[in-house]
Every structure is written in structure tokens, then in C-alpha cells.
Design a protein around this motif. Structure first.
Motif, PDB file in Angstrom:
ATOM      1  N   ALA A 116       4.151   9.712 -16.429  1.00 41.50           N
ATOM      2  CA  ALA A 116       3.620   9.935 -15.086  1.00 41.50           C
ATOM      3  C   ALA A 116       4.615  10.662 -14.198  1.00 41.50           C
ATOM      4  O   ALA A 116       4.230  11.389 -13.273  1.00 41.50           O
ATOM      5  CB  ALA A 116       3.229   8.600 -14.454  1.00 41.50           C
ATOM      6  N   ALA A 119       4.218  14.377 -15.733  1.00 43.75           N
ATOM      7  CA  ALA A 119       2.915  15.029 -15.728  1.00 43.75           C
ATOM      8  C   ALA A 119       2.372  15.203 -14.313  1.00 43.75           C
ATOM      9  O   ALA A 119       1.834  16.251 -13.968  1.00 43.75           O
ATOM     10  CB  ALA A 119       1.935  14.213 -16.573  1.00 43.75           C
ATOM     11  N   ASP A 120       2.485  14.170 -13.477  1.00 37.28           N
ATOM     12  CA  ASP A 120       1.902  14.250 -12.137  1.00 37.28           C
ATOM     13  C   ASP A 120       2.747  13.447 -11.155  1.00 37.28           C
ATOM     14  O   ASP A 120       2.300  12.415 -10.629  1.00 37.28           O
ATOM     15  CB  ASP A 120       0.467  13.727 -12.156  1.00 37.28           C
ATOM     16  CG  ASP A 120      -0.283  14.056 -10.867  1.00 37.28           C
ATOM     17  OD1 ASP A 120       0.302  14.755 -10.019  1.00 37.28           O
ATOM     18  OD2 ASP A 120      -1.430  13.602 -10.719  1.00 37.28           O
ATOM     19  N   GLY A 122       3.362  14.021  -8.196  1.00 36.18           N
ATOM     20  CA  GLY A 122       2.756  14.001  -6.872  1.00 36.18           C
ATOM     21  C   GLY A 122       1.908  12.767  -6.642  1.00 36.18           C
ATOM     22  O   GLY A 122       1.879  12.212  -5.529  1.00 36.18           O
ATOM     23  N   GLU A 123       1.221  12.284  -7.678  1.00 36.75           N
ATOM     24  CA  GLU A 123       0.419  11.066  -7.534  1.00 36.75           C
ATOM     25  C   GLU A 123       1.321   9.862  -7.293  1.00 36.75           C
ATOM     26  O   GLU A 123       1.035   9.021  -6.429  1.00 36.75           O
ATOM     27  CB  GLU A 123      -0.426  10.835  -8.780  1.00 36.75           C
ATOM     28  CG  GLU A 123      -1.281   9.583  -8.687  1.00 36.75           C
ATOM     29  CD  GLU A 123      -2.143   9.363  -9.916  1.00 36.75           C
ATOM     30  OE1 GLU A 123      -2.746   8.276 -10.010  1.00 36.75           O
ATOM     31  OE2 GLU A 123      -2.203  10.257 -10.776  1.00 36.75           O
TER      32      GLU A 123
END
Length: 223
Positions: A116, A119-120, A122-123
Motif C-alpha cells: 500500500a 502502490a497508492d 495517497g490513500e
């Protein structure tokens, strides 16, 4: 370094901050562990004006290791959530070089970069900022800068290969849990893992906190 519980007792606890740098998530943990002895915590650089955040675990360790020498006594337990668990592990590895082997408790921490964070991120950043409520001017911007630095650190760090002290991992629900546990088991011959059936950011809610503290008590009682 902050002192939270000064009650005399046999267990000296040190809490390490998660990504974002604060210690506010640990208030219920502090209340619980302070019944066993004094509790201290380390927050991250970057949350106060004129502070620059560290963007690697190694940089954080260089900052935090000297702080351990300011404690009245060395810690018996190092505990952290997420990045805080990784910091707890690495500080324990460093202390092992001096002959001490404190217990380590990690709440949903990853020995190898959590997907996480890569990959993302920002989330994850959004979830960290969602927990923020201070009205102080500039505080949210400092938190965001610090959290970005910490997510970068988490995306790049691989935990040290071995620690032979007692270790508790409390992984949360998710598709990577099997790999998460296996990665720590390769590094820790004394690993105990006890699952908490919730998401990463829900683990400190009251309904899950009680289970987490039961896991922690059982681990400490077996030391």
C-alpha cells in the motif's frame, strides 16, 4: 521524549510513533500499560515549526537511539503501530548489541515494504490526515509533510534480518497477512502472532482495542 505514566512497576514501556509522527492513537494503550509501570513515548520530528521530518528509518534510528539514554531505565517493552512497530523492532535490534533484549510488540507492522505504501500512498496519506483535528495554524501542513516522509521510509525499508528477543505481532485483516507473518517469522525465532480482525486504521477503536490488549497481556504474562 514524553513521559505519560510514572507509576512504579516492573514493566518499562517505550512507544514509537506511526506514520504521521504523533502518539495520540496510543492513549488507551498508555492507560492500560501504565498499570504495569512507567510509559514513555517518542514522537517524530517534523510536527513542530522549524522541524524537518526524517524520510528514512535509518535517520529516525540515529535520532532516537540517543534518546534512549535519557530514560531513567532502559525499556523492557518497545511497542508501535505500523511504522512504529518497525521502529520498535530496529531499536530492539540495536539494544541487543548492548546485551539487552527488550520485548517487542508490533501492531500491523510490515518487515518488508507494505504494498500500500508503494502502490497508492495517497490513500494512506488521506487516512492519516483524516485522523487530524488540531486547529493550530500550519499544523495540518506539517503533518502532511511528515506523513509523506514516513510513507517514503516505509516504502523503502527492509527490517533487520534477526532478533532473538520476545516478539508479538498483531496483524490486522488483509490479503497480505500470511506474507506479513512469514516475513517476521524469518527474522524472529520467538515470534508470537495474534490476529486482530479489523482494518489497519480501525485497530484502536474500542471494540478492537480490548482484544488487542488481551493479546498483549497474554504475551507479557508469558515473558
Amino acid at each position: 521524549m514524553s513521559a505519560f505514566g510514572r507509576r512504579p512497576g516492573p514493566l518499562r514501556t517505550l512507544l514509537l510513533h506511526p506514520s504521521g509522527g504523533g502518539l495520540g492513537q496510543y492513549m488507551a494503550v498508555i492507560s492500560h500499560l501504565s498499570r504495569r509501570g512507567p510509559v514513555h513515548g517518542i514522537r517524530a520530528a517534523g510536527l513542530q515549526p522549524a522541524e524537518a521530518p526524517d524520510d528514512s528509518v535509518d535517520a529516525m534510528l540515529r535520532r532516537y537511539l540517543p534518546l534512549l539514554r535519557t530514560l531513567p531505565e532502559p525499556p523492557d517493552l518497545l511497542l508501535g503501530w505500523s511504522l512504529g512497530g518497525v521502529l520498535a523492532w530496529e531499536l530492539a535490534v540495536a539494544l541487543a548489541g548492548t546485551g539487552r533484549r527488550p520485548a517487542v510488540a508490533m501492531v500491523d507492522s510490515y518487515a518488508e515494504p507494505w504494498s500500500a505504501c508503494r502502490a497508492d500512498p495517497g490513500e494512506l496519506l488521506g487516512r492519516i490526515l483524516d485522523q487530524f483535528s488540531s486547529p493550530e495554524p500550519g499544523a495540518r501542513e506539517r503533518l502532511e509533510r511528515t506523513a509523506r516522509a514516513h510513507l517514503k521510509a516505509s516504502a523503502e525499508h527492509y527490517a533487520s534480518r534477526h532478533y532473538d528477543g520476545p516478539v508479538l505481532l498483531m496483524p490486522c485483516a488483509g490479503g497480505e497477512r500470511e506474507a506479513q507473518v512469514a516475513a517476521w517469522a524469518r527474522r524472529s525465532p520467538r515470534l508470537v502472532h495474534r490476529e486482530v480482525p479489523c482494518g489497519h486504521f480501525e485497530v484502536f477503536r474500542p471494540e478492537h482495542h480490548r482484544l488487542m490488549m488481551r493479546h498483549l497481556d497474554a504475551f507479557l504474562n508469558d515473558l
